[in-house]
Design a protein around this motif. Sequence first.
Motif, mmCIF file in Angstrom:
data_model
loop_
_atom_site.group_PDB
_atom_site.id
_atom_site.type_symbol
_atom_site.label_atom_id
_atom_site.label_comp_id
_atom_site.label_asym_id
_atom_site.label_seq_id
_atom_site.Cartn_x
_atom_site.Cartn_y
_atom_site.Cartn_z
ATOM 1 N N ALA A 87 31.249 -1.717 0.758
ATOM 2 C CA ALA A 87 32.619 -1.604 0.248
ATOM 3 C C ALA A 87 32.948 -2.756 -0.706
ATOM 4 C CB ALA A 87 33.606 -1.577 1.413
ATOM 5 N N THR A 91 33.452 -1.903 -4.623
ATOM 6 C CA THR A 91 34.788 -2.158 -5.157
ATOM 7 C C THR A 91 34.749 -3.222 -6.244
ATOM 8 O OG1 THR A 91 35.749 -1.609 -2.993
ATOM 9 C CG2 THR A 91 37.146 -2.800 -4.552
ATOM 10 N N PHE A 216 32.104 3.327 -8.727
ATOM 11 C CA PHE A 216 32.090 3.102 -7.283
ATOM 12 C C PHE A 216 30.968 3.895 -6.623
ATOM 13 C CE2 PHE A 216 33.281 3.856 -2.911
ATOM 14 C CZ PHE A 216 33.834 2.655 -2.496
ATOM 15 N N TRP A 220 27.755 2.535 -4.632
ATOM 16 C CA TRP A 220 27.681 2.864 -3.200
ATOM 17 C C TRP A 220 26.333 3.486 -2.844
ATOM 18 C CZ3 TRP A 220 31.297 1.958 0.622
ATOM 19 C CH2 TRP A 220 31.088 2.590 1.854
#
Length: 289
Positions: A87, A91, A216, A220
């Motif tokens: 995360a 981010t 993102f 990820w």
Amino acid sequence: MSTPKRRNGWGTRNVLVAIGATAILVYSIGPFIWLFIASITPEATADFDTPYLSDRTVTYLPTDPSFANYYALFQNVPFELYFRNSAIIATGNMVLTLIVASLGAYGFVRFRFAGRSSFLVAMLVAYTIPSVVLLVPLLVIFRNVGLNNTHLGMILAEATHAAPFVLLLMINYFSTLPKELEEAAQVDGAGRIKTLWRIVIPLSLPGLVAGGLLAFIMSWNNFLFAFLLTSTTQVKTLPVIMRQFALGEPAVWGVSAAGALLSTLPVALIFLLFQRMLMSGLAAGAVKG
């Protein structure tokens, strides 16, 4: 007599469309359903002292479903730490990419300068370069400046691949915005930065959302950088822990499925929440106005 035929034709077409849509839906969500069923199927452990040594096969309809695999996932593996790392890095990459890409795209669209076309070609070439080509230079640079095995280093590494793509997307999107709005704001005394912040950014929100979500998701799901640029659990991300599950012998189906499902949920939820802005941003940025 022509009206019933037309209605029959439309009825047949609707049935075919419904069948095709249902087939696509089943094909798309089938893996997630399989993951969920596997995640609630209890493990038949061969050794109670080592719960990850399983000798059972996955059953599609578990007779005694439970969430024991999720409990085992968090008890035996620092899954929440890997989740937090993913995360933070995703981010950070999204924010950095949006700042760099939006400023760069605005400069390319609204200013004419020497070498502009060459820079655009360079951005396109940078995006087409495989990530593996950048590994050795990044390893050397990060080792020299102390960014190896850090969140900041991972964010910068991920941005090298996401920023060129989002830059090209935002260039196309900014090109669709009328210059007259910015000129009117400048007549009223607004500078370039204020015009960008007050006029361009709000109008470009769908494009920014689309670029940010893509950045993102790219970060990820990226395994290569997380595997080779990190060496401790303090920075490693979810794709790394999922690889460890895949290398287990014998395979731990239930815990692996639980981890895969929890790893997929954030991206799926984000896409569902912002799908309209994502689609409109991609569509508007695909064609210059």
